[in-house]
Design a protein around this motif. Sequence first.
Motif, PDB file in Angstrom:
ATOM      1  N   CYS A 113       9.215 -49.121  39.811  1.00  0.00           N
ATOM      2  CA  CYS A 113       8.161 -48.307  40.411  1.00  0.00           C
ATOM      3  C   CYS A 113       8.465 -46.837  40.127  1.00  0.00           C
ATOM      4  O   CYS A 113       9.527 -46.331  40.491  1.00  0.00           O
ATOM      5  CB  CYS A 113       8.117 -48.577  41.913  1.00  0.00           C
TER       6      CYS A 113
ATOM      7  N   ILE B  82       5.049 -49.992  38.055  1.00  0.00           N
ATOM      8  CA  ILE B  82       4.087 -49.507  39.035  1.00  0.00           C
ATOM      9  C   ILE B  82       3.960 -48.004  38.826  1.00  0.00           C
ATOM     10  O   ILE B  82       4.956 -47.273  38.879  1.00  0.00           O
ATOM     11  CB  ILE B  82       4.546 -49.821  40.467  1.00  0.00           C
TER      12      ILE B  82
ATOM     13  N   ALA C 222       3.094 -44.963  40.446  1.00  0.00           N
ATOM     14  CA  ALA C 222       2.904 -44.475  41.815  1.00  0.00           C
ATOM     15  C   ALA C 222       2.556 -43.000  41.765  1.00  0.00           C
ATOM     16  O   ALA C 222       3.323 -42.202  41.245  1.00  0.00           O
ATOM     17  CB  ALA C 222       4.184 -44.696  42.617  1.00  0.00           C
TER      18      ALA C 222
ATOM     19  N   ASP D 226      -4.631 -39.189  41.517  1.00  0.00           N
ATOM     20  CA  ASP D 226      -4.432 -40.565  41.039  1.00  0.00           C
ATOM     21  C   ASP D 226      -5.311 -40.919  39.842  1.00  0.00           C
ATOM     22  O   ASP D 226      -5.932 -41.982  39.804  1.00  0.00           O
ATOM     23  CB  ASP D 226      -4.676 -41.557  42.186  1.00  0.00           C
TER      24      ASP D 226
ATOM     25  N   PRO E 215      -3.890 -44.360  38.181  1.00  0.00           N
ATOM     26  CA  PRO E 215      -4.264 -45.545  38.979  1.00  0.00           C
ATOM     27  C   PRO E 215      -5.773 -45.789  38.980  1.00  0.00           C
ATOM     28  O   PRO E 215      -6.214 -46.952  38.898  1.00  0.00           O
ATOM     29  CB  PRO E 215      -3.752 -45.200  40.387  1.00  0.00           C
TER      30      PRO E 215
ATOM     31  N   SER F  23      -7.717 -49.215  37.615  1.00  0.00           N
ATOM     32  CA  SER F  23      -8.596 -50.101  38.378  1.00  0.00           C
ATOM     33  C   SER F  23     -10.039 -50.080  37.872  1.00  0.00           C
ATOM     34  O   SER F  23     -10.730 -51.086  37.976  1.00  0.00           O
ATOM     35  CB  SER F  23      -8.512 -49.810  39.884  1.00  0.00           C
TER      36      SER F  23
ATOM     37  N   TYR G   9      -1.019 -47.216  42.023  1.00  0.00           N
ATOM     38  CA  TYR G   9      -1.409 -46.942  43.406  1.00  0.00           C
ATOM     39  C   TYR G   9      -1.348 -45.428  43.644  1.00  0.00           C
ATOM     40  O   TYR G   9      -0.391 -44.781  43.232  1.00  0.00           O
ATOM     41  CB  TYR G   9      -0.459 -47.618  44.401  1.00  0.00           C
TER      42      TYR G   9
ATOM     43  N   ILE H 142      -1.122 -42.642  46.702  1.00  0.00           N
ATOM     44  CA  ILE H 142      -0.679 -42.619  48.102  1.00  0.00           C
ATOM     45  C   ILE H 142      -0.943 -41.224  48.681  1.00  0.00           C
ATOM     46  O   ILE H 142      -0.529 -40.230  48.096  1.00  0.00           O
ATOM     47  CB  ILE H 142       0.846 -42.910  48.168  1.00  0.00           C
TER      48      ILE H 142
ATOM     49  N   ALA I 256       4.114 -47.492  47.228  1.00  0.00           N
ATOM     50  CA  ALA I 256       3.403 -48.201  46.156  1.00  0.00           C
ATOM     51  C   ALA I 256       4.070 -49.552  45.903  1.00  0.00           C
ATOM     52  O   ALA I 256       3.394 -50.577  45.744  1.00  0.00           O
ATOM     53  CB  ALA I 256       3.412 -47.354  44.877  1.00  0.00           C
TER      54      ALA I 256
ATOM     55  N   GLU J 108       3.062 -51.994  48.604  1.00  0.00           N
ATOM     56  CA  GLU J 108       1.692 -52.498  48.389  1.00  0.00           C
ATOM     57  C   GLU J 108       1.701 -53.615  47.351  1.00  0.00           C
ATOM     58  O   GLU J 108       1.058 -54.637  47.516  1.00  0.00           O
ATOM     59  CB  GLU J 108       0.771 -51.371  47.914  1.00  0.00           C
ATOM     60  N   TYR J 109       2.440 -53.375  46.281  1.00  0.00           N
ATOM     61  CA  TYR J 109       2.508 -54.383  45.222  1.00  0.00           C
ATOM     62  C   TYR J 109       3.155 -55.663  45.750  1.00  0.00           C
ATOM     63  O   TYR J 109       2.686 -56.770  45.498  1.00  0.00           O
ATOM     64  CB  TYR J 109       3.310 -53.833  44.038  1.00  0.00           C
TER      65      TYR J 109
END
Length: 443
Positions: A245, A271, A273, A278, A281, A285, A341, A343, A373, A376-377
């Motif tokens: 991460c 990840i 993070a 963001d 991220p 998505s 992710y 945050i 992050a 969350e994963y």
Amino acid sequence: MRLYSTKNSKQFVSLKEAVLKGLPDDNGLFMPESIPQLDPDFIKNLSNYSFQEIAFEVSRTLLKGAIPENDLQYIIKNAITFPAPVVKLDESTHILELFHGPSLAFKDFGARFMAQLMSYFNQGEDKELVILVATSGDTGGAVAAGFHKTPGIKVVILYPSGKVSHLQEKQLTTLGYNIAALEVDGTFDDCQALVKKAFLDKELCSQIRLSSANSINIARLIPQSFYYFEAYKQLKNTNKEVVFCVPSGNFGNLTAGLLAKQMGLPIDKFIAATNINDVVPAYLSSGKYETRTSVRTISNAMDVGNPSNFARMVDLFNEEKGNPTLKSYTWNNMKKDIVGYGINDTYTEKGIKEVYDKYNYIIDPHGAVGYLALKEYQNLNKNTIGVILETAHPSKFIDDVERILDQKIDIPERLASLKDKKKEATMINTKYEEFKGWLQKNY
Ligand SMILES: *Cc1c(COP(=O)(O)O)cnc(C)c1O
């Protein structure tokens, strides 16, 4: 080893040219022509090697003879001078501490390696290389420490007067030897404008060999891949899925991780993070890449709205090299390796508290973004082994961390001791002629 630009894969430069130039003329980023595989036995037996031996083997394989092995060994010995220990919080949560260098952040690894490479490639030149760096505080500290006493290289650091913290200023102004500090009566933008103008000044460039310690120099990226191997080596149980991460801003660290994976390190997922800046991220998505103006957060080294290394990530996942166009398969390929992710600050503060209450470990705001992050994963992917890159020591963000934890925290001796050292800086105004005159007089 040859390198091409993320905007053109038809023209190649040598490692020497890439390191001394920093950026290709077309404003892309340099990429290695190919990413070679490490010997699988080496990966299997990582625990038999020291951090320096790992760094040597990874760079020897990647640089493919661009530097003779004896010289490379010497470079590694001088560049990798502090450890990257993994601290286990619990079975699924590990912290890779990257803050054991002089400026207490992972950027020390990149800065030291780049200094060694520049010094190496400058051998045989009769003129010394003068590196100009404009800093708003942090980068300058890592660069100054990284280049300190490096043969054949002088560093000039420009920082805005009164706009960096007391300890940051000490990091820039107390080293001496080949490091000079110019305290500019202006803003960070003024410092940057002075440096830019110097690089465009033909007369000055004919008198002094100028270079920059740009953050996207390939020499900073390469050593950042070493510590993924070093971390993997320290994990006790790698039978489960291993995820790294990476608290990210300009995505250099994450890109270096992708290099490590492509060279053969069995990392299942990365990840990405970020704080609320963001962009990446959001791309992962939605498939839409939209840069923005950055927003200020408590993890401010990641306040980036247009991440510079994204071009390298795209190049790694594109089938056609040297073409920065985003295709739908780019997105699909990237999603296989990276989850993102974003945050926010409220959550980040809670994360700092949670890590302290649960594990008695003080994490910095960037690491806390990584911690959240990862959690969350892992909510959806149980039974994974997570490694969070702790990119800075918590005392670098002492005001926020002390406020959030409501207690005093220690500053490591190597930084605390600076406060008694004498500041040496030359005050200049924002007029270019004054800066130029100073350079001509001193170099
Ligand atoms: C620079 C920095 C980051 C961001 O690293 P990138 O490689 O730019 O993504 C994260 N945390 C800290 C403390 C930093 O100094």
